[in-house]
Motif scaffolding. Sequence first.
Motif, short mmCIF file in Angstrom:
data_model
loop_
_atom_site.label_atom_id
_atom_site.label_comp_id
_atom_site.label_asym_id
_atom_site.label_seq_id
_atom_site.Cartn_x
_atom_site.Cartn_y
_atom_site.Cartn_z
N TYR A 44 0.81 -1.10 0.07
CA TYR A 44 -0.02 -0.12 -0.07
C TYR A 44 0.80 1.32 0.00
O TYR A 44 0.45 2.17 -0.44
CB TYR A 44 -0.78 -0.12 1.37
N THR A 52 -6.65 1.74 -0.53
CA THR A 52 -6.94 1.67 1.11
C THR A 52 -7.27 2.77 1.59
O THR A 52 -7.03 3.84 0.97
CB THR A 52 -5.93 0.69 1.70
N THR A 53 -8.04 2.83 2.64
CA THR A 53 -8.19 4.06 3.22
C THR A 53 -7.13 4.29 4.51
O THR A 53 -6.26 3.26 4.80
CB THR A 53 -9.59 3.80 4.25
N ASP A 54 -6.85 5.39 4.96
CA ASP A 54 -5.89 5.71 5.74
C ASP A 54 -6.16 5.06 7.00
O ASP A 54 -5.40 4.39 7.85
CB ASP A 54 -6.03 7.31 6.03
N GLU A 55 -7.26 4.81 7.60
CA GLU A 55 -8.00 4.15 8.69
C GLU A 55 -7.30 2.49 8.42
O GLU A 55 -6.93 2.18 9.45
CB GLU A 55 -9.28 4.13 8.80
N HIS A 56 -7.48 1.98 7.49
CA HIS A 56 -7.17 0.47 7.27
C HIS A 56 -5.75 0.40 7.35
O HIS A 56 -5.26 -0.49 8.00
CB HIS A 56 -7.67 0.08 5.77
N LEU A 57 -4.94 1.38 6.72
CA LEU A 57 -3.34 1.51 6.71
C LEU A 57 -2.96 1.52 8.26
O LEU A 57 -2.31 0.97 8.86
CB LEU A 57 -2.85 2.36 5.79
N THR A 58 -3.70 2.43 8.97
CA THR A 58 -3.43 2.82 10.27
C THR A 58 -3.69 1.37 11.14
O THR A 58 -2.76 0.99 11.98
CB THR A 58 -4.11 3.74 10.81
N ASP A 59 -4.71 0.62 11.00
CA ASP A 59 -5.00 -0.46 11.63
C ASP A 59 -4.04 -1.71 11.42
O ASP A 59 -3.55 -2.19 12.22
CB ASP A 59 -6.34 -1.22 11.19
N LEU A 60 -3.70 -1.76 10.14
CA LEU A 60 -2.50 -2.61 9.69
C LEU A 60 -1.35 -2.29 10.42
O LEU A 60 -0.48 -3.27 10.73
CB LEU A 60 -2.18 -2.56 8.05
N LYS A 63 -1.63 -3.39 13.71
CA LYS A 63 -1.39 -4.99 14.21
C LYS A 63 0.16 -5.29 14.03
O LYS A 63 0.31 -6.49 14.64
CB LYS A 63 -2.37 -5.39 12.87
#
Length: 78
Positions: A44, A52-60, A63
């Motif tokens: 990404y 992807t969204t910034d939120e999804h990238l932050t969640d990854l 993790k």
Amino acid sequence: MENHNLTHEFPEMEDKINQLKLDDANFKKMYVNYEEVNALIQHYEEGEQNHTTDEHLTDLRRKRVYLKDELYSFLKSN
């Protein structure tokens, strides 16, 4: 781009990481999960088009930090 491969994060434990990948199924599962999440983040971040969204990238990224902490604890206790 910063390298977050586990052996780059913990170079002093490279031999132990390689040995545990061979000898311990639980460690190997955590290791593979970490490397998959890391590869997805890199995909990404390097892509010209971010799908992807910034939120999804932050969640990854969260993790990845969690998994790295788990792997470090495992390495220190074994």
